[in-house]
Design a protein around this motif. Structure first.
Motif, PDB file in Angstrom:
ATOM      1  N   SER A  67       0.842  -1.198   0.000  1.00 30.90           N
ATOM      2  CA  SER A  67       0.000   0.000   0.000  1.00 30.90           C
ATOM      3  C   SER A  67       0.876   1.247   0.000  1.00 30.90           C
ATOM      4  N   ILE A  68       0.271   2.381  -0.247  1.00 31.30           N
ATOM      5  CA  ILE A  68       1.001   3.639  -0.219  1.00 31.30           C
ATOM      6  C   ILE A  68       1.466   3.970   1.197  1.00 31.30           C
ATOM      7  N   GLN A  69       0.717   3.527   2.202  1.00 36.37           N
ATOM      8  CA  GLN A  69       1.104   3.812   3.583  1.00 36.37           C
ATOM      9  C   GLN A  69       2.449   3.154   3.910  1.00 36.37           C
ATOM     10  N   TYR A  70       2.585   1.864   3.582  1.00 32.34           N
ATOM     11  CA  TYR A  70       3.837   1.178   3.857  1.00 32.34           C
ATOM     12  C   TYR A  70       4.960   1.727   2.985  1.00 32.34           C
ATOM     13  N   ARG A  71       4.660   2.025   1.725  1.00 33.34           N
ATOM     14  CA  ARG A  71       5.682   2.561   0.819  1.00 33.34           C
ATOM     15  C   ARG A  71       6.309   3.838   1.377  1.00 33.34           C
ATOM     16  N   GLU A  72       5.468   4.745   1.879  1.00 38.26           N
ATOM     17  CA  GLU A  72       5.989   6.011   2.388  1.00 38.26           C
ATOM     18  C   GLU A  72       6.758   5.824   3.693  1.00 38.26           C
ATOM     19  N   MET A  73       6.284   4.921   4.558  1.00 32.25           N
ATOM     20  CA  MET A  73       7.008   4.657   5.798  1.00 32.25           C
ATOM     21  C   MET A  73       8.361   4.011   5.508  1.00 32.25           C
ATOM     22  N   TYR A  74       8.388   3.095   4.543  1.00 36.97           N
ATOM     23  CA  TYR A  74       9.621   2.431   4.123  1.00 36.97           C
ATOM     24  C   TYR A  74      10.644   3.475   3.668  1.00 36.97           C
ATOM     25  N   ARG A  75      10.189   4.430   2.880  1.00 36.81           N
ATOM     26  CA  ARG A  75      11.079   5.482   2.393  1.00 36.81           C
ATOM     27  C   ARG A  75      11.561   6.369   3.538  1.00 36.81           C
ATOM     28  N   THR A  76      10.682   6.683   4.459  1.00 36.13           N
ATOM     29  CA  THR A  76      11.056   7.526   5.588  1.00 36.13           C
ATOM     30  C   THR A  76      12.140   6.877   6.427  1.00 36.13           C
ATOM     31  N   VAL A  77      11.961   5.603   6.743  1.00 40.35           N
ATOM     32  CA  VAL A  77      12.943   4.884   7.554  1.00 40.35           C
ATOM     33  C   VAL A  77      14.281   4.797   6.824  1.00 40.35           C
ATOM     34  N   ASN A  78      14.241   4.527   5.532  1.00 43.05           N
ATOM     35  CA  ASN A  78      15.486   4.464   4.760  1.00 43.05           C
ATOM     36  C   ASN A  78      16.218   5.802   4.765  1.00 43.05           C
ATOM     37  N   THR A  79      15.466   6.883   4.623  1.00 43.22           N
ATOM     38  CA  THR A  79      16.072   8.216   4.637  1.00 43.22           C
ATOM     39  C   THR A  79      16.733   8.498   5.974  1.00 43.22           C
ATOM     40  N   LEU A  80      16.042   8.166   7.059  1.00 45.11           N
ATOM     41  CA  LEU A  80      16.600   8.376   8.387  1.00 45.11           C
ATOM     42  C   LEU A  80      17.870   7.552   8.590  1.00 45.11           C
ATOM     43  N   LEU A  81      17.857   6.307   8.121  1.00 48.21           N
ATOM     44  CA  LEU A  81      19.038   5.461   8.262  1.00 48.21           C
ATOM     45  C   LEU A  81      20.241   6.075   7.564  1.00 48.21           C
ATOM     46  N   ASP A  82      20.042   6.545   6.351  1.00 46.66           N
ATOM     47  CA  ASP A  82      21.152   7.160   5.618  1.00 46.66           C
ATOM     48  C   ASP A  82      21.648   8.421   6.317  1.00 46.66           C
ATOM     49  N   GLN A  83      20.731   9.188   6.892  1.00 44.76           N
ATOM     50  CA  GLN A  83      21.137  10.401   7.600  1.00 44.76           C
ATOM     51  C   GLN A  83      21.906  10.064   8.883  1.00 44.76           C
ATOM     52  N   TYR A  84      21.409   9.087   9.630  1.00 47.11           N
ATOM     53  CA  TYR A  84      22.047   8.730  10.893  1.00 47.11           C
ATOM     54  C   TYR A  84      23.416   8.088  10.676  1.00 47.11           C
ATOM     55  N   THR A  85      23.522   7.174   9.713  1.00 42.45           N
ATOM     56  CA  THR A  85      24.824   6.549   9.475  1.00 42.45           C
ATOM     57  C   THR A  85      25.832   7.587   8.993  1.00 42.45           C
ATOM     58  N   TYR A  86      25.374   8.551   8.216  1.00 42.00           N
ATOM     59  CA  TYR A  86      26.251   9.635   7.773  1.00 42.00           C
ATOM     60  C   TYR A  86      26.756  10.440   8.972  1.00 42.00           C
ATOM     61  N   ARG A  87      25.851  10.780   9.874  1.00 37.82           N
ATOM     62  CA  ARG A  87      26.226  11.613  11.017  1.00 37.82           C
ATOM     63  C   ARG A  87      27.178  10.869  11.961  1.00 37.82           C
ATOM     64  N   ILE A  88      26.944   9.573  12.144  1.00 35.60           N
ATOM     65  CA  ILE A  88      27.850   8.791  12.989  1.00 35.60           C
ATOM     66  C   ILE A  88      29.234   8.725  12.365  1.00 35.60           C
ATOM     67  N   ALA A  89      29.283   8.506  11.039  1.00 34.89           N
ATOM     68  CA  ALA A  89      30.571   8.451  10.356  1.00 34.89           C
ATOM     69  C   ALA A  89      31.314   9.783  10.469  1.00 34.89           C
ATOM     70  N   VAL A  90      30.593  10.886  10.335  1.00 33.24           N
ATOM     71  CA  VAL A  90      31.221  12.205  10.447  1.00 33.24           C
ATOM     72  C   VAL A  90      31.801  12.406  11.845  1.00 33.24           C
ATOM     73  N   ARG A  91      31.057  12.017  12.876  1.00 27.66           N
ATOM     74  CA  ARG A  91      31.549  12.166  14.250  1.00 27.66           C
ATOM     75  C   ARG A  91      32.811  11.340  14.462  1.00 27.66           C
ATOM     76  N   LEU A  92      32.853  10.143  13.898  1.00 33.61           N
ATOM     77  CA  LEU A  92      34.041   9.303  14.026  1.00 33.61           C
ATOM     78  C   LEU A  92      35.215   9.907  13.269  1.00 33.61           C
ATOM     79  N   ASN A  93      34.942  10.442  12.087  1.00 30.07           N
ATOM     80  CA  ASN A  93      36.002  11.100  11.323  1.00 30.07           C
ATOM     81  C   ASN A  93      36.585  12.282  12.094  1.00 30.07           C
ATOM     82  N   GLN A  94      35.706  13.051  12.716  1.00 27.91           N
ATOM     83  CA  GLN A  94      36.159  14.206  13.486  1.00 27.91           C
ATOM     84  C   GLN A  94      36.968  13.798  14.714  1.00 27.91           C
TER      85      GLN A  94
END
Length: 263
Positions: A67-94
């Motif tokens: 359904s469209i409900q699951y599709r949008e939630m799936y995309r939201t979670v994926n976006t958050l994962l990419d943002q969080y893993t990026y931020r963790i990597a940046v903190r480690l780099n720093q």
């Protein structure tokens, strides 16, 4: 460092965190094991630890799937994962530890999966080696908290971080719901790793759903009885998802959602 990572995850509503030693990929635990090219040490030479985070997909968000409900939630979670893993990597780099986030979906859309139904790195196996769960019949990683209703993201780092132990239990109950309910019969009763899911059949079905704007499928993860989230949402009875189940307010709600948003 591990305590600092846990504190950061807690402050950002990330419930699941696990650490895997890069050498864990070099010690086959079952057949067929992860090919060398798909291991962190090959993808990013110099990696010492793999940090894995997991975000749950709220069970009510996928119960109407596909359904469209699951599709949008799936995309939201994926976006958050990419943002969080990026931020963790940046903190480690720093902090002086060269690190790189790995994108959640390492492929260019569902059509790419039809052509080659595999990504360049498996976050599910990373989560398994980081002690976050065990594999189910549907080849998904099952967690005690959310069953397979979790999306994972990974960070490769040169930091040596104490790894978490790999789980030695088996969370899957062999209830066969995912086998019986798969729309394209892609899930095998033998279970992972003996019974590999027919990824091509799954990808082709997802491509059909994508043209309707309601991919991914999600059936095999919504019917899984594993996870304390089922009791939290009052969904202990997985019989509610069967087509012959009696009409209920929930079923009417799912029918309503499915009747909207699709092409």
């Amino acid at each position: 460092m591990k305590s600092a990572l846990r504190a950061w995850c807690d402050s950002h509503e990330i419930p699941l965190l696990g650490i895997a030693d890069v050498d864990a990929w070099n010690e086959p635990l079952f057949e067929t094991w992860i090919p060398e090219a798909y291991r962190p040490g090959s993808i990013a030479p110099g990696t010492r630890s793999v940090i894995v985070i997991g975000l749950p997909v709220p069970l009510p968000s996928l119960e109407s799937s596909p359904s469209i409900q699951y599709r949008e939630m799936y995309r939201t979670v994926n976006t958050l994962l990419d943002q969080y893993t990026y931020r963790i990597a940046v903190r480690l780099n720093q902090s002086g530890y060269p690190s790189v986030p790995i994108p959640r979906d390492g492929y260019g859309g569902v059509e790419a999966l039809v052509k080659n139904p595999i990504a360049f790195f498996s976050h599910r196996h990373a989560a398994y080696l980081a002690g976050l769960g065990t594999f189910g019949l549907n080849n998904m990683l099952l967690t005690p908290e959310y069953g397979p209703r979790v999306r994972f993201g990974s960070i490769f780092t040169t930091a040596d971080i104490e790894p978490d132990p790999i789980r030695t239990d088996d969370l899957c109950t062999r209830c066969m719901e995912c086998v019986e309910r798969c729309p394209v019969k892609a899930v095998r009763k033998e279970g992972y790793p003996e019974g590999l899911t027919n990824k091509t059949a799954c990808a082709k079905y997802s491509a059909i759903l994508d043209k309707k704007a309601i991919s991914p499928c999600g059936v095999c993860i919504k019917v899984c009885p594993i996870g304390s989230d089922r009791a939290f949402y009052g969904r202990d009875d997985i019989g509610i998802y069967r087509e012959d189940a009696a009409d209920s307010p929930l079923k009417k709600a799912w029918d309503h959602i499915r009747s909207h948003g699709a092409l």
